[in-house]
Design an enzyme around this catalytic site. Structure first.
Site, mmCIF file in Angstrom:
data_model
loop_
_atom_site.group_PDB
_atom_site.id
_atom_site.type_symbol
_atom_site.label_atom_id
_atom_site.label_comp_id
_atom_site.label_asym_id
_atom_site.label_seq_id
_atom_site.Cartn_x
_atom_site.Cartn_y
_atom_site.Cartn_z
ATOM 1 N N THR B 214 -1.727 -3.746 -0.960
ATOM 2 C CA THR B 214 -1.543 -3.615 0.477
ATOM 3 C C THR B 214 -2.813 -3.018 1.052
ATOM 4 O OG1 THR B 214 0.836 -3.289 0.321
ATOM 5 C CG2 THR B 214 -0.237 -2.308 2.235
ATOM 6 N N VAL B 243 11.579 -7.208 4.292
ATOM 7 C CA VAL B 243 10.524 -6.617 5.103
ATOM 8 C C VAL B 243 10.385 -5.157 4.690
ATOM 9 C CG1 VAL B 243 9.813 -5.993 7.447
ATOM 10 C CG2 VAL B 243 10.939 -8.198 7.024
ATOM 11 N N GLY B 244 9.163 -4.732 4.456
ATOM 12 C CA GLY B 244 8.922 -3.361 4.017
ATOM 13 C C GLY B 244 8.476 -2.462 5.154
ATOM 14 N N ASP B 245 7.792 -1.384 4.798
ATOM 15 C CA ASP B 245 7.424 -0.371 5.789
ATOM 16 C C ASP B 245 6.157 -0.722 6.573
ATOM 17 O OD1 ASP B 245 5.975 -0.070 3.316
ATOM 18 O OD2 ASP B 245 5.175 1.789 4.137
ATOM 19 N N THR B 265 0.878 2.980 1.598
ATOM 20 C CA THR B 265 0.973 1.938 0.581
ATOM 21 C C THR B 265 1.828 2.469 -0.548
ATOM 22 O OG1 THR B 265 -0.222 0.704 -1.105
ATOM 23 C CG2 THR B 265 -1.268 2.724 -0.326
ATOM 24 N N GLY B 268 7.813 0.610 -0.252
ATOM 25 C CA GLY B 268 8.057 0.652 1.182
ATOM 26 C C GLY B 268 9.418 1.174 1.586
#
Lengths: 351, 351
Positions: B214, B243-245, B265, B268
């Site tokens: 990331t 979907v992550g952070d 990073t 997430g």
């Protein structure tokens, strides 16, 4: 953000039955913590003059049924997660509210729904966004929390997961209601005429009582655990794929046993940029503010200064079952059953 | 969450050229605030023994180029938003990092990318998630911030918006890299054998140096304005639609001139449930902590207690250009150009 740890979460999902997260929903031995539940059905320009007595009675009856449904779960020793989910499903199934059946339409005429649920004990959350064929998005959010290593699934992936869990996909037509469709048509016509901004609200008073209806619930159970959930169709005429604050932990939905549970309704973009519900929690945790002070500050001061006057509301409760509702709009569909068992339902500002 | 106010935002988009949000990016008169930029290219089990000298040199060179690209923007009086975007695009275009070209693959073999950018002056944010054909997701996130009334667009809707802005969709094959594809194949094979958890990392050391990446950047410009951005392909073998952070303001990406800018990073899901970057900001604002104390607490204490030992890292800076990098993994691709113009690039923990 791929650490090996993360990747292996997926293996946990596939091979170990998600013990890590499943623990969150197992209630401890029976206890006698005071129970309470608070709900909203959306905030906005809700005025008596726009509402027939029949319509008003229907809204009040729906909120009452939803509250009683959630409270019954708490009363018999169920978890706040179960209570919140059950209460929200009642309003998702009602065509009156902008969640599940009766969701608003996007610019392109679709129903795209978002929901989240959060457990204040473990602080685990589950959420879905941009789902188009899920009868009860809040139930799918719960499955994301308990059956996956993830927090948020969106769009086709979320629906594929729903099917893998045995959830039936609904035809898009299930979500259709005539008032919501008409609402979109009026918005599109106004767009064509170049009509702007607040003029719309003034010129289409009939729309105002229909133009919102996000639903949310927050509860505390006999074990002293808080849970919160929110479900919505978003904004009429929103761009396809727009996701608001409802499915984002710390924005439209939040639960933390240390501080509070909360669910928001309003112009989601403001709530996302302010992390509104996390902010309430941090004012309590880091500044020692009361729940009421924090919520009032957020809705009547911080949100307004950020450009969000007349933009929304919030419901919240703390572990002691103290309930707070606040909104800076003309009205908010809201109600609660407090720790004494008193049921209250309100719509207008002057109630 | 549909108030009329919200609906009318869409009209603002369509008819008024988004004056409300466009204001955010217009720089004030030239000033001489100290400038700085900090970046990461992912945290994880990055060990010297897994890295050839050639590979190490390539990573260091890419980070250096990205930092210099962003710094050049700041140096000539550009905004921190432009610097962050330009710097991140360099790493999105590099096959080495898990963002843009070189993104990891989902369980179903797709590249689904997320990105966000946030402006610390206005606190406006833009983000995209689950996009599959966008060469530079960070550029699309910027367009969401500046050309729509929304914060987050996902999936097909986000790509439709990209096209409406004249952005070319890339064929899915553009994002393919052999190491990432092999990484997925190894994960799938391990799944089939019922292989679990940390065993994978031990048995496939070759994967570890590729298993993350990331990218994120935070900068402060000559006008004293902070901006932050993050771009990612997420987790190898993630469920479709996860979907992550990274694209969530207050989770993986945050900027607030009052406190700090930050990009995360790691795993997430933890960052989302803790609202990690918002928490750093609130510890500074509500408790008066220094940036370093807040970041160190978050990564080495709060995250670890939440189950996230060896799970990630964070880069941050404040308005004075003080830079902090922290991670609880074996390494993090990272670097900065500080207020004195010193360029530093690091990978391993012992640097």
């Amino acid at each position: 953000m791929p650490t090996m740890k993360s990747i292996l979460f997926v293996f946990t999902l596939l091979f170990s039955g998600m013990a890590l997260r499943a623990a969150a929903s197992a209630p401890p031995a029976m206890a006698n913590h005071p129970i309470a539940i608070v709900m909203h059905g959306g905030a906005g320009t809700i005025l008596r003059k726009d509402m027939t007595p029949q319509m008003e009675a229907r809204y009040r009856a729906s909120l009452k049924t939803a509250l009683q449904t959630g409270y019954a779960v708490l009363k018999k020793g169920g978890t706040s997660l179960d209570a919140v989910q059950a209460a929200i499903q009642v309003l998702e199934d009602s065509p009156l509210f902008n969640a599940g059946k009766g969701a608003v339409f996007t610019h392109d005429g679709k129903n795209q729904m978002d929901a989240a649920i959060m457990d204040g004990k473990s602080m685990r959350a589950g959420a879905v966004a941009d789902v188009q064929h899920i009868r009860n998005p809040i139930a799918l959010a719960r499955l994301v929390m308990e059956k996956t290593p993830h927090v948020l699934l969106v769009a086709d992936g979320a629906e594929k997961f729903a099917q893998s869990q045995g959830m039936q996909l609904m035809p898009a037509g299930y979500f259709y209601t005539k008032p919501r469709w008409q609402e979109l048509q009026r918005a599109l016509q106004a767009e064509k005429r170049g009509r702007k901004s607040l003029a719309l609200e003034e010129n289409y008073p009939g729309t105002t009582a229909q133009g919102f209806g996000t639903v949310g619930a927050v509860a505390v159970d006999r074990y002293g655990n808080i849970a919160a959930g929110t479900s919505t169709g978003g904004l009429t005429n929103k761009l396809d794929g727009r996701v608001g604050d409802s499915p984002i932990p710390g924005d439209g939905t939040y639960a933390n046993n240390l501080t509070c549970g909360a669910s928001g309704t309003g112009t989601g973009e403001y709530y996302m940029e302010l992390n509104l519900t996390k902010d309430v929690s941090d004012l309590m945790e880091y500044r020692g503010w009361s729940l009421k002070r924090a919520v009032d500050y957020e809705i009547h001061d911080k949100l307004v200064k950020f450009g969000g006057e007349n933009s929304g509301g919030l419901i919240a409760l703390d572990r002691q079952g103290e309930i707070v509702t606040a909104f800076n709009t003309a009205g908010m569909y809201r109600g609660y059953i407090d720790t004494h068992g008193n049921l209250v339902v309100k719509i207008f500002r002057d109630e």
